[in-house]
Design a protein around this motif. Structure first.
Motif, mmCIF file in Angstrom:
data_model
loop_
_atom_site.group_PDB
_atom_site.id
_atom_site.type_symbol
_atom_site.label_atom_id
_atom_site.label_comp_id
_atom_site.label_asym_id
_atom_site.label_seq_id
_atom_site.Cartn_x
_atom_site.Cartn_y
_atom_site.Cartn_z
ATOM 1 N N VAL A 159 17.152 -95.875 -18.932
ATOM 2 C CA VAL A 159 18.171 -96.579 -18.159
ATOM 3 C C VAL A 159 19.142 -95.530 -17.659
ATOM 4 C CG1 VAL A 159 19.955 -98.345 -18.174
ATOM 5 C CG2 VAL A 159 17.936 -98.603 -19.637
ATOM 6 N N THR A 160 19.276 -95.436 -16.347
ATOM 7 C CA THR A 160 20.173 -94.446 -15.765
ATOM 8 C C THR A 160 20.389 -94.811 -14.306
ATOM 9 O OG1 THR A 160 20.582 -92.060 -15.535
ATOM 10 C CG2 THR A 160 18.366 -92.850 -14.991
ATOM 11 N N ALA A 161 21.260 -94.034 -13.654
ATOM 12 C CA ALA A 161 21.463 -94.241 -12.222
ATOM 13 C C ALA A 161 20.269 -93.668 -11.465
ATOM 14 C CB ALA A 161 22.749 -93.532 -11.783
ATOM 15 N N GLU A 162 19.939 -94.314 -10.348
ATOM 16 C CA GLU A 162 18.771 -93.854 -9.600
ATOM 17 C C GLU A 162 19.006 -92.462 -9.020
ATOM 18 O OE1 GLU A 162 17.315 -96.776 -6.959
ATOM 19 O OE2 GLU A 162 15.532 -95.622 -6.426
ATOM 20 N N THR A 163 20.227 -92.172 -8.636
ATOM 21 C CA THR A 163 20.550 -90.831 -8.152
ATOM 22 C C THR A 163 21.343 -90.124 -9.230
ATOM 23 O OG1 THR A 163 22.559 -91.674 -7.134
ATOM 24 C CG2 THR A 163 20.587 -91.582 -5.756
ATOM 25 N N GLY A 164 21.347 -88.816 -9.179
ATOM 26 C CA GLY A 164 22.150 -88.087 -10.158
ATOM 27 C C GLY A 164 21.331 -87.098 -10.941
ATOM 28 N N ALA A 214 10.261 -95.996 -27.080
ATOM 29 C CA ALA A 214 11.621 -95.475 -27.246
ATOM 30 C C ALA A 214 12.331 -95.645 -25.908
ATOM 31 C CB ALA A 214 11.609 -94.002 -27.663
ATOM 32 N N ILE A 215 13.660 -95.749 -25.944
ATOM 33 C CA ILE A 215 14.441 -95.938 -24.717
ATOM 34 C C ILE A 215 15.565 -94.926 -24.701
ATOM 35 C CG2 ILE A 215 15.882 -97.536 -23.387
ATOM 36 C CD1 ILE A 215 14.413 -99.844 -24.752
ATOM 37 N N VAL A 216 15.789 -94.345 -23.523
ATOM 38 C CA VAL A 216 16.893 -93.406 -23.349
ATOM 39 C C VAL A 216 17.896 -94.037 -22.390
ATOM 40 C CG1 VAL A 216 17.578 -91.141 -22.488
ATOM 41 C CG2 VAL A 216 15.407 -91.409 -23.705
ATOM 42 N N VAL A 217 19.187 -93.982 -22.761
ATOM 43 C CA VAL A 217 20.266 -94.397 -21.860
ATOM 44 C C VAL A 217 21.059 -93.134 -21.548
ATOM 45 C CG1 VAL A 217 22.272 -95.858 -21.549
ATOM 46 C CG2 VAL A 217 20.401 -96.632 -22.993
ATOM 47 N N THR A 218 21.192 -92.813 -20.274
ATOM 48 C CA THR A 218 21.822 -91.542 -19.956
ATOM 49 C C THR A 218 22.614 -91.606 -18.669
ATOM 50 O OG1 THR A 218 21.441 -89.158 -19.664
ATOM 51 C CG2 THR A 218 19.750 -90.654 -18.801
ATOM 52 N N VAL A 247 17.995 -93.953 -27.562
ATOM 53 C CA VAL A 247 18.603 -92.626 -27.591
ATOM 54 C C VAL A 247 19.717 -92.622 -26.559
ATOM 55 C CG1 VAL A 247 18.222 -90.177 -27.172
ATOM 56 C CG2 VAL A 247 16.422 -91.558 -28.246
ATOM 57 N N SER A 248 20.932 -92.341 -26.999
ATOM 58 C CA SER A 248 22.092 -92.365 -26.108
ATOM 59 C C SER A 248 22.439 -90.939 -25.698
ATOM 60 C CB SER A 248 23.266 -93.006 -26.850
ATOM 61 O OG SER A 248 24.472 -92.687 -26.207
#
Lengths: 440, 84
Positions: A159-164, A214-218, A247-248
């Protein structure tokens, strides 16, 4: 009319009134104004102005309250009109109010703010600490940390912003570990009041997919206000209850958001998050696996080879011993045979010499004297000679004693003096060692 | 569990990569100790080779390069009825 039927004019039983609405409205206004004054913090949206007041909604992810502030109070607060704008995070002081309306004016409820200021870091930290204390006391910080994190997941959700940069840095981190599994992207806003609900939905959707292990939020760094969505109580409760490890990797090392506390692992960078999401260094693991395979091959070959060589050595032992004995025996047989043949040929030669001499003398006598007499004498001599051939004697059961060279030993003393003797019988030869000589 | 059942269970597919690696390490340690007899050595080597094959297969599954998917696309596929 039936008694059980209510007439349209009857009120439900137990409900007082009817009261004049205007009077009720005024009492309501008074009641609401008596409620305790509080401070509220939230995001300003829908700002509007009239000649005498500014009105707006104060929102967060869970709800909103319509607010109003007299322009005089706004001026006293030292906040210019530009600062009170959509998206500003503010703290307002005030209390509930109700405007009853009038003949033509509509009534409305609102939170009458008498003071407003921009929310500072201190306000947010205070809120954050209160939330931390609450969630920690409920045990929500431990749930995710107890989940098993697979060493080698096949698919991870992000889960993150599409750009960046966070997206790019995470991919680079995964590739450096030699991991080429599936990444399921769930793009969501990572700032403002829309972020927390969107991130929460994305997390739940990813966790519902059976292949995601597993899931990453970044997201990248920013102020606490920028990262405030990741301190949202509802979002953090959602994370705590997920059955897939999260994973944060929000902000930088110095930033600490509430999602870091509830997640399975908190990381300072997307690269660190890649390591946490895929704990196994796949490149190193491939090398280690090759070494394992080699060790197993050597162990297997060594076990068989060592034992096989040992068995072969043992097996050759008896055969070698047997071969040695066989060779020695064959040698002895050859020696016996050779000696026997030598002895026989010597005897025959000697006998032939003796016979030749005798016959010659007889012939001479026969030639020099009466031929007939001499022939008879010769015949008698020949017969006598054959009777004296050693073989005739041996056939009668006697044995001829010889030394190792084949020379006859004709006395006990000669035989006793010899270290070894040979006894020749008609049917073979026996080797012997004399023990002693007994005088006749 | 008798010896044949134990042998059979030892050769079944591992539950996970972690389980396979843990068992491989046990096998290597046992072989290195030099205490295993010939039969045990051969059995352990066979089991070890199977575990190496399993782990290699798992690594191969994630070795071809990142495969990127979008959650929105996956959800859309689920919602769209398949056209026969």
């Amino acid at each position: 009319m039936e008694e059980s039927r209510l007439s349209p004019q009857s009120a439900p039983p137990g409900v007082p009134g009817p009261f004049a609405v205007g009077r009720y409205a005024r009492k309501l206004q008074g009641w609401m104004r008596e409620r305790k004054r509080v401070q509220l913090i939230g995001e300003v949206t829908g700002v509007g102005r009239s000649k005498v007041q500014a009105y707006f909604e104060l929102r967060d992810s869970e709800g909103a309250i319509p607010c109003a502030i007299w322009l005089n109070d706004l001026e006293k607060a030292g906040l210019d009109e530009r600062s009170l704008r959509d998206g500003a995070e503010v703290v307002i002081s005030g209390g509930l109010d109700y405007y009853p309306g009038g003949g033509a004016a509509s009534p409305n409820f609102c939170f009458r703010a008498t003071h407003v200021r921009l929310a500072g870091e201190g306000d947010l930290i205070a809120r954050l600490e209160a939330l931390r204390k609450q969630l920690r006391s409920e045990g929500l910080f431990e749930l995710q940390k107890q989940l098993h994190r697979p060493l080698l997941p096949k698919a991870i959700g992000v889960v993150t912003a599409e750009t960046g940069a966070a997206r790019r840095d995470l991919c680079a981190g995964l590739e450096r570990r030699g991991w080429g599994g599936s990444v399921v992207w769930a793009f969501a806003p990572v700032q403002d009041r829309h972020a927390a609900p969107a991130i929460g939905r994305a997390l739940q959707d990813l966790a519902a997919r059976p292949e995601v292990e597993a899931i990453v939020v970044t997201r990248g760094g920013g102020s606490l206000a920028d990262l405030w969505a990741f301190c949202d109580e509802t979002l953090c409760r959602t994370v705590a209850m997920l059955r897939v490890p999260v994973v944060s990797a929000v902000g930088h090392e110095r930033d600490s958001t509430l999602i870091d506390d509830v997640a399975a692992v908190a990381c300072s960078t997307p690269t660190h998050a890649a390591e946490a999401a895929v704990p196994l260094d796949c490149l190193a693991a491939r090398g280690s696996l090759e070494r394992c395979a080699l060790a197993l091959r050597r162990a297997g070959e060594g076990a068989i080879g060592t034992r096989s060589r040992h068995l072969s050595a043992l097996a050759r032992g008896p055969e070698r011993a047997l071969q040695r004995e066989r060779s020695a025996l064959n040698q002895k047989i050859r020696e016996i045979r050779a000696a026997a043949e030598r002895g026989l040929s010597d005897r025959s030669a000697k006998q032939r010499r003796i016979g030749t001499v005798v016959l010659e003398r007889a012939r001479r006598r026969a030639v020099g004297a009466d031929m007939e007499k001499r022939r008879d004498a010769l015949k008698r001599a020949a017969v006598a000679l054959r009777a004296h051939e050693p073989e005739r004697t041996l056939e009668r059961g006697y044995a001829l004693v010889e030394d190792p060279a084949g020379e006859p030993l004709t006395s006990a003393s000669e035989a006793g003096a010899a270290e070894r003797i040979s006894l020749r019988f008609s049917d073979g030869r026996v080797r012997a060692r004399p023990e002693r000589v007994d005088e006749a | 569990m008798d010896e044949s059942e134990r042998d059979q269970s030892a050769l079944t597919k591992p539950d996970s990569y972690e389980a396979a690696v843990e068992r491989l390490e046990e096998i290597i340690d046992r072989l290195d100790s030099g205490q295993a007899g010939l039969r045990e050595t051969l059995d352990l080597c066979k089991e070890g080779r199977e575990l190496v094959g399993y782990c290699a297969g798992e690594l191969d599954e994630v070795g071809a390069g990142l495969k990127e998917l979008r959650l929105d696309d996956l959800a859309a596929k689920l919602e769209t009825p398949e056209v026969s």
